[in-house]
Write an enzyme that holds these catalytic residues in place. Structure first.
Site, mmCIF file in Angstrom:
data_model
loop_
_atom_site.group_PDB
_atom_site.id
_atom_site.type_symbol
_atom_site.label_atom_id
_atom_site.label_comp_id
_atom_site.label_asym_id
_atom_site.label_seq_id
_atom_site.Cartn_x
_atom_site.Cartn_y
_atom_site.Cartn_z
ATOM 1 N N GLY A 183 0.811 -1.294 0.140
ATOM 2 C CA GLY A 183 -0.165 -0.046 -0.102
ATOM 3 C C GLY A 183 0.898 1.264 0.078
ATOM 4 O O GLY A 183 0.210 2.255 -0.444
ATOM 5 N N THR A 235 -0.631 -4.325 12.951
ATOM 6 C CA THR A 235 0.500 -4.710 12.082
ATOM 7 C C THR A 235 1.890 -3.946 12.314
ATOM 8 O O THR A 235 2.894 -4.445 12.597
ATOM 9 C CB THR A 235 0.167 -4.111 10.562
ATOM 10 O OG1 THR A 235 -1.037 -4.826 10.401
ATOM 11 C CG2 THR A 235 1.236 -4.711 9.500
ATOM 12 N N ASP A 259 -4.838 1.308 10.739
ATOM 13 C CA ASP A 259 -6.206 1.171 11.111
ATOM 14 C C ASP A 259 -6.321 0.478 12.774
ATOM 15 O O ASP A 259 -6.581 1.223 13.663
ATOM 16 C CB ASP A 259 -6.489 -0.023 10.164
ATOM 17 C CG ASP A 259 -8.221 -0.370 10.363
ATOM 18 O OD1 ASP A 259 -8.848 0.582 10.565
ATOM 19 O OD2 ASP A 259 -8.574 -1.177 9.967
HETATM 20 P P1 5GP Z 1 -3.697 -2.512 10.918
HETATM 21 O O1 5GP Z 1 -2.817 -3.662 11.044
HETATM 22 O O2 5GP Z 1 -3.387 -1.250 11.267
HETATM 23 O O3 5GP Z 1 -5.301 -2.672 11.319
HETATM 24 O O4 5GP Z 1 -3.940 -2.646 9.239
HETATM 25 C C1 5GP Z 1 -3.121 -1.761 8.390
HETATM 26 C C2 5GP Z 1 -3.124 -2.427 6.819
HETATM 27 O O5 5GP Z 1 -4.399 -2.739 6.715
HETATM 28 C C3 5GP Z 1 -2.744 -1.099 6.217
HETATM 29 O O6 5GP Z 1 -1.502 -1.174 5.583
HETATM 30 C C4 5GP Z 1 -3.591 -1.314 4.804
HETATM 31 O O7 5GP Z 1 -3.088 -2.383 4.249
HETATM 32 C C5 5GP Z 1 -4.822 -2.098 5.413
HETATM 33 N N1 5GP Z 1 -5.795 -1.197 5.633
HETATM 34 C C6 5GP Z 1 -6.357 -0.626 6.657
HETATM 35 N N2 5GP Z 1 -7.354 0.344 6.320
HETATM 36 C C7 5GP Z 1 -7.792 0.380 5.258
HETATM 37 C C8 5GP Z 1 -8.567 1.314 4.381
HETATM 38 O O8 5GP Z 1 -9.154 2.007 4.877
HETATM 39 N N3 5GP Z 1 -8.461 0.861 2.879
HETATM 40 C C9 5GP Z 1 -7.420 -0.034 2.549
HETATM 41 N N4 5GP Z 1 -7.343 -0.097 1.178
HETATM 42 N N5 5GP Z 1 -6.597 -0.749 3.231
HETATM 43 C C10 5GP Z 1 -6.506 -0.336 4.634
#
Ligand code: 5GP
Length: 180
Positions: free
Chosen positions: A50, A112, A108
């Protein structure tokens, strides 16, 4: 910017190319100020997939010397092994004693990045900071400290500028939000 659709899901304009340019410029200004006098090596670690467009734009606005690395992480959020991560593409350089800036597209839940930082810390870098283009504070509740945040957004799903839906939609210049 027009409305776009992927798999019958409708996305409306959220951030324009110009707004994103301004956000990336602001982040570069802060990072340049913090790192321009640092003598040890600096490594920017981009989390694929991303962040590839954000990384490409950001690095061209940085004025100090640094190296780049790319990692690819599979996270198991929402599964039984909640919060576990696997590095599908790992670091190729020794980061001991170096200053690391992790470049993420969006934080998010924060799981991660939290787990990845734990793994980086075990490699004895001099420092680790996090730069994320977007952040959803209502979701991660600040469990993780993000040193450079481009923009805080509500808990919506966004695509474009590197962010995907089912692997597609990364190519848009702007960022679009899923209509619910
Ligand atoms: P976390 O571990 O913080 O929940 O997830 C992070 C990863 O989830 C980001 O690097 C991304 O790849 C994906 N992600 C989280 N929110 C979004 C969003 O609103 N749109 C997209 N396309 N990917 C997201």
């Amino acid at each position: 910017m027009d409305i776009i659709t992927y798999n019958e899901k409708v996305f409306s304009p959220f951030l324009s190319k110009e707004e994103i340019d301004g956000i990336v410029g602001g982040l570069a200004t802060q990072i340049n100020a913090d790192y321009s006098d640092i003598e040890e090596d600096v490594v920017l670690v981009s989390i694929l997939d991303g962040s590839f467009i954000f990384m490409a734009d950001l690095v061209r606005k940085l004025t100090f010397q640094f190296e780049v690395e790319f990692v690819k992480i599979r996270s198991y959020n929402g599964f039984e092994s909640e919060g576990e991560i696997e590095l599908i593409l790992d670091l190729h350089k020794d980061i001991k004693g170096k200053h690391i800036i992790v470049i993420e597209d969006i934080v998010d839940t924060g799981l991660t990045i939290e787990k990845f930082i734990e793994q980086l810390q075990a490699l004895n870098p001099n420092s680790v900071k996090v730069c994320s283009l977007l952040s959803k504070p209502d979701v991660h509740n600040d469990i993780i400290n993000i040193d450079y945040v481009g923009k805080e957004i509500p808990p919506v799903f966004v695509i474009g500028y590197g962010l995907d839906i089912d692997g597609k939609g990364r190519n848009h210049h702007g960022i679009y939000q899923l209509e619910v």
